[in-house]
Design an enzyme around this catalytic site. Structure first.
Site, PDB file in Angstrom:
ATOM      1  N   HIS A  99      46.090  41.306  44.864  1.00  0.00           N
ATOM      2  CA  HIS A  99      45.228  42.172  44.050  1.00  0.00           C
ATOM      3  C   HIS A  99      44.718  43.273  44.982  1.00  0.00           C
ATOM      4  O   HIS A  99      44.560  43.038  46.190  1.00  0.00           O
ATOM      5  CB  HIS A  99      43.983  41.444  43.549  1.00  0.00           C
ATOM      6  CG  HIS A  99      44.220  40.245  42.700  1.00  0.00           C
ATOM      7  ND1 HIS A  99      44.537  39.025  43.215  1.00  0.00           N
ATOM      8  CD2 HIS A  99      44.137  40.077  41.358  1.00  0.00           C
ATOM      9  CE1 HIS A  99      44.657  38.140  42.226  1.00  0.00           C
ATOM     10  NE2 HIS A  99      44.417  38.764  41.084  1.00  0.00           N
ATOM     11  N   ASP A 102      42.055  42.238  47.404  1.00  0.00           N
ATOM     12  CA  ASP A 102      42.407  41.210  48.405  1.00  0.00           C
ATOM     13  C   ASP A 102      42.704  41.808  49.765  1.00  0.00           C
ATOM     14  O   ASP A 102      42.523  41.143  50.793  1.00  0.00           O
ATOM     15  CB  ASP A 102      43.672  40.429  47.997  1.00  0.00           C
ATOM     16  CG  ASP A 102      43.561  39.777  46.647  1.00  0.00           C
ATOM     17  OD1 ASP A 102      42.430  39.521  46.211  1.00  0.00           O
ATOM     18  OD2 ASP A 102      44.620  39.528  46.037  1.00  0.00           O
TER      19      ASP A 102
HETATM   20  C1  XUL Z   1      43.784  33.730  37.584  1.00  0.00           C
HETATM   21  C2  XUL Z   1      45.116  34.087  38.044  1.00  0.00           C
HETATM   22  C3  XUL Z   1      45.226  35.389  38.756  1.00  0.00           C
HETATM   23  C4  XUL Z   1      46.463  36.147  38.443  1.00  0.00           C
HETATM   24  C5  XUL Z   1      46.516  37.525  39.011  1.00  0.00           C
HETATM   25  O1  XUL Z   1      43.726  32.523  36.913  1.00  0.00           O
HETATM   26  O2  XUL Z   1      46.043  33.333  37.899  1.00  0.00           O
HETATM   27  O3  XUL Z   1      45.098  35.153  40.113  1.00  0.00           O
HETATM   28  O4  XUL Z   1      47.603  35.467  38.892  1.00  0.00           O
HETATM   29  O5  XUL Z   1      45.406  38.285  38.682  1.00  0.00           O
END
Ligand code: XUL
Ligand code: CO
Length: 436
Positions: A99, A102
């Site tokens: 993300h 991150d």
């Molecule tokens: C949350 C989840 C996230 C997504 C990406 O449950 O799985 O980490 O994979 O935003």
């Protein structure tokens, strides 16, 4: 037990008692014409592995991932990135996922955050080249900050929609720069807690507009990768619009996103939706939405998204069966959206957790291949539907009959017998395949 720094590279050593070896994952072993590393396409999740420190609702972190650099956030994030790539080297993992929040420190303003993000993307490009790694997908965290409390693309506030869009634009620019194979949308706050304050029709249309704008921008800039919706029924929002695979496919069709958008199916999200992991993969596959996988598992006794490393071979076997039946991964792969347990708080535990997950998927692949080669399950299913290969059944599937003809046909029937489904026998076949 050896220390983290002493482990240079985890290698395949079947039967070994050394905890820092793969017992079932042999990256270069060719199975069904492809090396295991290409079948499985493992990816490291940045948020759980590089950032998460074991914080839960009741307690603080149990692990320190600041590398002693908390006072200098940019230096710390550079160090985190170096750690990520060294870890991928040790584990022989070729891909990673992140993300926006991150990989870079948060600035005081949106613009300052963007600047840090841009700097870190440039640094990741350098590290990717140095270590020969690839970005499976990236995404925007449009759920954590308080401005997203009522959603991002489905927020009642248009300024929030705009900030979310800006973050996705920067994310797509990063995907292009880093050569990502995909871009993920998971709508953790895209949903509602009560309909008393919610205009559902406007929110869904805005979510559709948001996806279309994102796709159009990315395609106009030359992005060739896949977009993925990631289904999850709830948590953090009580009701999320991307509830499950079927709901997401309906959304994709309603808003004209077919072809560009596929699904990122996560095991623990499937179980939260009251489905099996395999069910969600099958729904994706038969609807042309099979894309990528967030590999983890939940806990059958806890009702939330525990994001555990997968160790249940039965589930990984049925997962890999679906992957093989879908023709294997193209843009997607197996991203470990999984974190070490709060009490597994050492760097060695990170290695051990990935080894456990990778070996569990390697076993899953090996058994799925055996299941297909054995043929008993596939043959049984084929035989079960044999009545559609000739006579009136063939006419039904070819669209060459109607209710009038079916009425006349039914009137001529005397004895109708439906064959046994043989569930217990089929389950025992699975055991034979797994345990010999
Ligand atoms: C949350 C989840 C996230 C997504 C990406 O449950 O799985 O980490 O994979 O935003
Ligand atoms: Co996920």
């Amino acid at each position: 037990m050896k220390k983290y720094d002493e482990i240079k590279k985890v290698v395949y050593s079947h039967g070994s008692k050394d905890p820092f070896t793969f017992k079932y994952y042999d990256p270069d072993e060719v199975i069904m014409g492809k090396p295991m590393r290409e079948h499985l396409k493992f990816a490291l999740s940045y948020w759980h592995t590089i950032d998460a420190e074991g914080v839960d609702m009741f307690g603080s972190g149990t692990m320190d991932k600041s590398f002693g650099l908390a006072a200098d956030p940019l230096a710390m994030y550079r160090k985190k990135a170096e750690f990520a790539f060294e870890l991928m080297d040790k584990l022989q993992i070729d891909y990673y996922c992140f993300h926006d929040v991150d990989i870079a420190p948060e600035g005081r303003t949106v613009a300052e955050s963007m600047k840090y993000f841009g700097e870190m993307v440039d640094y990741l490009a350098v590290l990717q080249k140095k270590h020969g790694k690839k970005l499976l997908w990236n995404t925007a965290n449009n759920f954590g900050d308080k401005k997203f409390m009522a959603g991002a693309a489905t927020s009642p506030n248009a300024d929030v929609f705009a900030v979310a869009a800006a973050k996705v634009k920067a994310g797509i620019d990063a995907a292009l720069k880093l050569g990502a194979d995909g871009y993920v949308f998971w709508g953790g706050r895209e949903g509602y807690d009560t309909l008393l304050n919610t205009d559902m029709a406007l929110e869904l249309d805005n979510l559709g507009r948001f996806m279309r704008m994102s796709r159009d921008y990315a395609r106009s800039e030359g992005f060739k990768g896949a977009f993925y919706l990631e289904p999850k029924p709830k948590e953090p929002t009580k009701h999320q619009y991307d509830f499950d695979a079927a709901t997401c496919m309906n959304f994709i069709r309603t808003y004209g996103l077919e072809g560009d958008f596929k699904l990122n199916i996560e095991a623990n999200h499937a179980t939260l939706a009251g489905h099996t992991f395999q069910h969600e993969l099958r729904v994706a596959r038969v609807n042309g939405g099979f894309g990528s996988i967030d590999a983890n598992q939940g806990d059958y006794l806890l009702g939330w998204d525990t994001d555990q490393f997968p160790t249940n071979v039965y589930e990984t076997m049925m997962c890999m069966y679906e992957v093989l039946k879908a023709g294997g991964f193209t843009t997607g792969g197996l991203n470990f959206d999984a974190k070490t347990r709060r009490q597994s708080n050492t760097f060695e535990d990170i290695l051990l957790a990935y080894i456990a997950g990778m070996d569990t998927f390697a076993l899953g692949l090996r058994f799925a291949v055996k299941l297909i080669e054995d043929g008993r399950i596939d043959d049984f299913v084929k035989e079960r539907y044999a009545s559609y290969s000739s006579g009136i059944g063939k006419k039904i599937v070819e669209g060459r009959t109607d209710l009038k003809e079916l009425y006349d046909y039914a009137m001529g029937l005397e004895k109708i017998e439906v064959a046994s489904g043989r569930q217990e026998y089929l389950e025992s076949v699975i055991n034979e395949i797994m345990f010999g």
